[in-house]
Design an enzyme around this catalytic site. Sequence first.
Site, PDB file in Angstrom:
ATOM      1  N   TYR A  18       0.835  -1.195   0.000  1.00 26.28           N
ATOM      2  CA  TYR A  18       0.000   0.000   0.000  1.00 26.28           C
ATOM      3  C   TYR A  18       0.875   1.252   0.000  1.00 26.28           C
ATOM      4  O   TYR A  18       1.801   1.375   0.807  1.00 26.28           O
ATOM      5  CB  TYR A  18      -0.921   0.006   1.230  1.00 26.28           C
ATOM      6  CG  TYR A  18      -1.855   1.183   1.235  1.00 26.28           C
ATOM      7  CD1 TYR A  18      -3.079   1.112   0.584  1.00 26.28           C
ATOM      8  CD2 TYR A  18      -1.511   2.360   1.873  1.00 26.28           C
ATOM      9  CE1 TYR A  18      -3.940   2.200   0.563  1.00 26.28           C
ATOM     10  CE2 TYR A  18      -2.363   3.448   1.857  1.00 26.28           C
ATOM     11  CZ  TYR A  18      -3.572   3.372   1.196  1.00 26.28           C
ATOM     12  OH  TYR A  18      -4.413   4.449   1.172  1.00 26.28           O
ATOM     13  N   HIS A  19       0.608   2.174  -0.907  1.00 27.90           N
ATOM     14  CA  HIS A  19       1.343   3.430  -0.948  1.00 27.90           C
ATOM     15  C   HIS A  19       0.508   4.516  -1.609  1.00 27.90           C
ATOM     16  O   HIS A  19      -0.350   4.241  -2.437  1.00 27.90           O
ATOM     17  CB  HIS A  19       2.697   3.278  -1.646  1.00 27.90           C
ATOM     18  CG  HIS A  19       2.642   2.800  -3.060  1.00 27.90           C
ATOM     19  ND1 HIS A  19       2.356   1.492  -3.397  1.00 27.90           N
ATOM     20  CD2 HIS A  19       2.830   3.455  -4.225  1.00 27.90           C
ATOM     21  CE1 HIS A  19       2.391   1.360  -4.722  1.00 27.90           C
ATOM     22  NE2 HIS A  19       2.666   2.544  -5.243  1.00 27.90           N
ATOM     23  N   VAL A  20       0.785   5.737  -1.202  1.00 27.75           N
ATOM     24  CA  VAL A  20       0.105   6.915  -1.734  1.00 27.75           C
ATOM     25  C   VAL A  20       1.147   7.792  -2.419  1.00 27.75           C
ATOM     26  O   VAL A  20       2.214   8.051  -1.860  1.00 27.75           O
ATOM     27  CB  VAL A  20      -0.604   7.705  -0.606  1.00 27.75           C
ATOM     28  CG1 VAL A  20      -1.212   8.992  -1.141  1.00 27.75           C
ATOM     29  CG2 VAL A  20      -1.669   6.835   0.048  1.00 27.75           C
TER      30      VAL A  20
END
Length: 141
Positions: free
Chosen positions: A100-102
């Site tokens: 998960y990454h933004v």
Amino acid sequence: MYDETCIFCREIANKGNAAFVYRGVNILAFMDNAPIEEGHVLVIPRNHYENIYDIDKDIYLELQLAVKRISIAVKNVLKTDGLNIGQNNGRVANQVVMHYHVHIIPRYYRKKINWERENANIDDLEIIAAKIRAGIKEVEL
């Protein structure tokens, strides 16, 4: 929660191979090594969660607050006209790293984004990261 096959777990969270703008107990933020635009930052949980469906609610909320703080610092320090904030879930949605990454991507009126990505020099990334780190200290939420 650690996944040896995950580049973010192995290289970023474990080995620290990045130009960091933020290091928290649960959250890390660092310069994308193949930026879409100068100042492109990735924000991740230290622990491995593959996507938005898997991430723990409390970690998700902490990460989003970090995204807000870092976004304000990027805007102030780099004098952006705006930001794209994006997050992809699954290969069909163009998620390349299954952690998960933004993305925080600076935008400017005077410049079109070149979506072709090339690896940046770590020394150049560290210069920008230092500016953003200093800017984060000025941001209050």
